[in-house]
Scaffold this active site. Structure first.
Site, PDB file in Angstrom:
ATOM      1  CG  ASN A   1      -1.826   1.115   1.356  1.00  0.00           C
ATOM      2  OD1 ASN A   1      -1.786   2.040   0.538  1.00  0.00           O
ATOM      3  ND2 ASN A   1      -2.686   1.091   2.362  1.00  0.00           N
TER       4      ASN A   1
ATOM      5  NE  ARG B   1      -6.143   1.402  -0.204  1.00  0.00           N
ATOM      6  CZ  ARG B   1      -6.231   2.453   0.578  1.00  0.00           C
ATOM      7  NH1 ARG B   1      -5.225   2.792   1.340  1.00  0.00           N
ATOM      8  NH2 ARG B   1      -7.322   3.158   0.609  1.00  0.00           N
TER       9      ARG B   1
ATOM     10  CG  HIS C   1     -13.190   3.153   2.878  1.00  0.00           C
ATOM     11  ND1 HIS C   1     -13.943   4.160   3.433  1.00  0.00           N
ATOM     12  CD2 HIS C   1     -11.912   3.396   3.239  1.00  0.00           C
ATOM     13  CE1 HIS C   1     -13.163   4.989   4.100  1.00  0.00           C
ATOM     14  NE2 HIS C   1     -11.907   4.549   3.988  1.00  0.00           N
TER      15      HIS C   1
ATOM     16  NE  ARG D   1     -10.383  12.666   3.373  1.00  0.00           N
ATOM     17  CZ  ARG D   1     -10.211  11.351   3.360  1.00  0.00           C
ATOM     18  NH1 ARG D   1     -11.221  10.525   3.590  1.00  0.00           N
ATOM     19  NH2 ARG D   1      -9.027  10.840   3.105  1.00  0.00           N
TER      20      ARG D   1
ATOM     21  CG  ASP E   1      -7.404   9.380  18.292  1.00  0.00           C
ATOM     22  OD1 ASP E   1      -8.219   8.854  19.077  1.00  0.00           O
ATOM     23  OD2 ASP E   1      -6.449   8.789  17.794  1.00  0.00           O
TER      24      ASP E   1
ATOM     25  N   GLY F   1     -11.559   1.419  12.741  1.00  0.00           N
ATOM     26  CA  GLY F   1     -11.158   1.690  14.130  1.00  0.00           C
ATOM     27  C   GLY F   1     -12.311   2.130  15.022  1.00  0.00           C
TER      28      GLY F   1
ATOM     29  CD  GLU G   1      -9.196  -1.516   4.021  1.00  0.00           C
ATOM     30  OE1 GLU G   1      -8.765  -1.211   5.149  1.00  0.00           O
ATOM     31  OE2 GLU G   1      -9.512  -0.687   3.175  1.00  0.00           O
TER      32      GLU G   1
HETATM   33  P1  ADP Z   1      -7.469   4.401   9.279  1.00  0.00           P
HETATM   34  O1  ADP Z   1      -8.634   4.930   8.511  1.00  0.00           O
HETATM   35  O2  ADP Z   1      -6.311   5.355   9.294  1.00  0.00           O
HETATM   36  O3  ADP Z   1      -7.092   2.979   8.938  1.00  0.00           O
HETATM   37  P2  ADP Z   1      -8.516   3.281  11.736  1.00  0.00           P
HETATM   38  O4  ADP Z   1      -9.470   2.362  11.043  1.00  0.00           O
HETATM   39  O5  ADP Z   1      -7.391   2.673  12.478  1.00  0.00           O
HETATM   40  O6  ADP Z   1      -7.967   4.414  10.790  1.00  0.00           O
HETATM   41  O7  ADP Z   1      -9.389   4.168  12.764  1.00  0.00           O
HETATM   42  C1  ADP Z   1      -8.828   5.190  13.502  1.00  0.00           C
HETATM   43  C2  ADP Z   1      -9.912   5.774  14.394  1.00  0.00           C
HETATM   44  O8  ADP Z   1     -10.392   4.758  15.279  1.00  0.00           O
HETATM   45  C3  ADP Z   1      -9.397   6.913  15.266  1.00  0.00           C
HETATM   46  O9  ADP Z   1     -10.328   7.987  15.271  1.00  0.00           O
HETATM   47  C4  ADP Z   1      -9.355   6.267  16.645  1.00  0.00           C
HETATM   48  O10 ADP Z   1      -9.556   7.187  17.661  1.00  0.00           O
HETATM   49  C5  ADP Z   1     -10.536   5.315  16.556  1.00  0.00           C
HETATM   50  N1  ADP Z   1     -10.477   4.329  17.627  1.00  0.00           N
HETATM   51  C6  ADP Z   1      -9.553   3.374  17.857  1.00  0.00           C
HETATM   52  N2  ADP Z   1      -9.815   2.720  19.014  1.00  0.00           N
HETATM   53  C7  ADP Z   1     -10.923   3.292  19.540  1.00  0.00           C
HETATM   54  C8  ADP Z   1     -11.702   3.079  20.719  1.00  0.00           C
HETATM   55  N3  ADP Z   1     -11.372   2.141  21.601  1.00  0.00           N
HETATM   56  N4  ADP Z   1     -12.802   3.841  20.912  1.00  0.00           N
HETATM   57  C9  ADP Z   1     -13.138   4.807  20.038  1.00  0.00           C
HETATM   58  N5  ADP Z   1     -12.457   5.055  18.910  1.00  0.00           N
HETATM   59  C10 ADP Z   1     -11.364   4.322  18.649  1.00  0.00           C
END
Ligand code: ADP
Length: 402
Positions: A7, A91, A180, A241, A283, A331, A384
């Site tokens: 990727n 990817r 996605h 975004r 985050d 996430g 993925e």
């Molecule tokens: P990416 O799109 O970069 O792959 P991820 O799928 O890893 O990102 O998602 C990142 C998001 O998931 C961040 O906003 C992070 O805060 C959130 N996240 C991860 N763990 C938790 C949790 N336990 N509770 C709430 N949000 C979470």
């Protein structure tokens, strides 16, 4: 088969070396800060400690040389010879209208990818560089392209056309593409599997909620609508975004704030969404923490985030004419008990009944709905890289049989 999944971003390359028989990663890692003198390669073999290598990695060709070298390394590697890399799966963010599935990379495919650079000027050039670099180091190894867009590209015209002059679609290929795709495809198939039903007989909504976020309506195995559009900016609120806004705001804000095109683009892509609304962070964990400590702006931002998803779920149930399963992934989808709760609140009349206890205690792949719920609700971790490896295997095996 052993597949190197790549990727490639503009200054980073994430990789996994996947054994498709056991469906596990033998090693994974990433190269960051490509182009700088202090680039870092982080590498983790499945059975040993993670290592960091710092070096001057000036471009993607050198980065991939490092990746192959660490896979071969006597101490940290998992193979003895380059020939053990059976195939490479890349990817690729934008396949345009041309690719409705994953493909073997040929000269023709490269030509189309280059033609599509205009559609994804930030993403496709590093993807192309990654392919060229891998071809240079592994000239005899088949390379495949797996597109973020291809799962959605066959949605019907009434879903992909914007209310703009039709000539613009013809002239510049302006339409909804969606992204996605590998994640939406993977988790919807897993949901069908978990239900013990045929994928082709189900109506499924998948919510991929990561830093970027999108939602898809999948009817009998086909994506019929999705929230990201011509670019990944449209749709849900995201980390940075804005998602859906009144398009008139673009010129209005530019005028009021005296912003250039590129500054406006940065505002919409980097300073909006959750970071813009909350003023805290992009985050979700930090925003949830602040909301729990009674930070009102954080609480409102969270409500706006969850409300937007709920509105899309409702509209996609209408688009599908019913629902068999709602899936949360990414996430936030996999971890945020609160988001899942607020999205599903008061949706009983649409056949969605979330079980609070299951929602609270869910680990791994899990059913979150009550047994009385007409539609099942799932949390399914996305994968993925595995999809890319399995698609690559299928293409390469298909080639050999022909
Ligand atoms: P990416 O799109 O970069 O792959 P991820 O799928 O890893 O990102 O998602 C990142 C998001 O998931 C961040 O906003 C992070 O805060 C959130 N996240 C991860 N763990 C938790 C949790 N336990 N509770 C709430 N949000 C979470």
């Amino acid at each position: 088969m052993k597949v190197l999944v790549l990727n490639c971003g503009s200054s980073s390359i994430k990789y996994q070396f996947i054994d498709t028989d056991s469906r596990t990663a033998l090693a994974k890692g990433q190269v960051e800060r490509i182009g700088m003198s202090s680039a870092v390669l982080t590498h983790k073999p499945f059975d040993r400690e993670k290592i960091n290598i710092v070096g001057e990695i000036l471009d993607h060709t050198i980065a991939i040389e490092y990746v192959i070298a660490v896979l071969l390394s006597p101490n940290h590697g998992v193979i003895k010879d380059k020939s053990e890399i059976d195939a490479v799966g890349h990817r690729v963010v934008h396949g345009g209208e041309e690719f409705s599935g994953s493909v073997l990379i040929t000269d023709d495919v490269m030509r189309v990818l280059k033609e599509n650079i205009e559609l994804a000027p930030l993403h496709n050039p590093p993807n192309i560089k990654g392919i060229q670099a891998a071809q240079a180091h592994l000239p005899k190894t088949p390379q495949c392209g797996i597109f973020d867009t291809s799962f959605h590209v066959k949605m019907p015209p009434h879903a992909y056309l914007y209310g703009l002059p039709y000539e613009l679609y013809k002239r510049y290929k302006i339409r909804r593409y969606g992204f996605h795709g590998t994640s939406h495809r993977y988790v919807s198939k897993r949901a069908a599997n978990l239900m013990g039903k045929s994928y082709e007989e189900l109506k499924i909504i998948t919510c991929h909620l990561g830093n970027g976020a999108s939602i898809a309506a999948i009817d009998h195995g086909k994506s019929i609508d999705t929230s990201m559009g011509f670019t990944p900016l449209e749709g849900l609120l995201m980390g940075t975004r804005c998602g859906d806004i009144d398009p008139a705001l673009v010129t209005y804000i530019m005028g009021k704030e005296g912003l250039s095109l590129s500054e406006m683009n940065t505002l919409l892509n980097k300073h909006s969404g959750m970071v813009g609304l909350s003023g805290i962070s992009s985050d979700m964990r930090e925003i949830e923490e602040a909301a729990a400590e009674s930070n009102k702006r954080a609480r409102t931002a969270l409500k706006a985030y969850n409300y937007r998803i709920k509105k899309y779920v409702g509209s996609y149930i209408a688009a599908l004419g019913g629902l068999d399963a709602l899936v949360f992934t990414g996430g936030i989808g996999e971890n945020s008990v609160l988001t899942r709760k607020e999205v599903c609140e008061n949706m009983e009349y649409l056949g969605l009944e979330l079980d609070d206890e299951l929602n609270q205690n869910a680990i791994g792949e899990a059913v979150l709905s009550k047994s009385s719920s007409r539609a099942k609700i799932f949390k399914i971790p996305t994968n993925e890289e595995l999809v890319i490896a399995l698609d690559t295997e299928q293409i390469v095996k298909g080639q050999k049989e022909n």
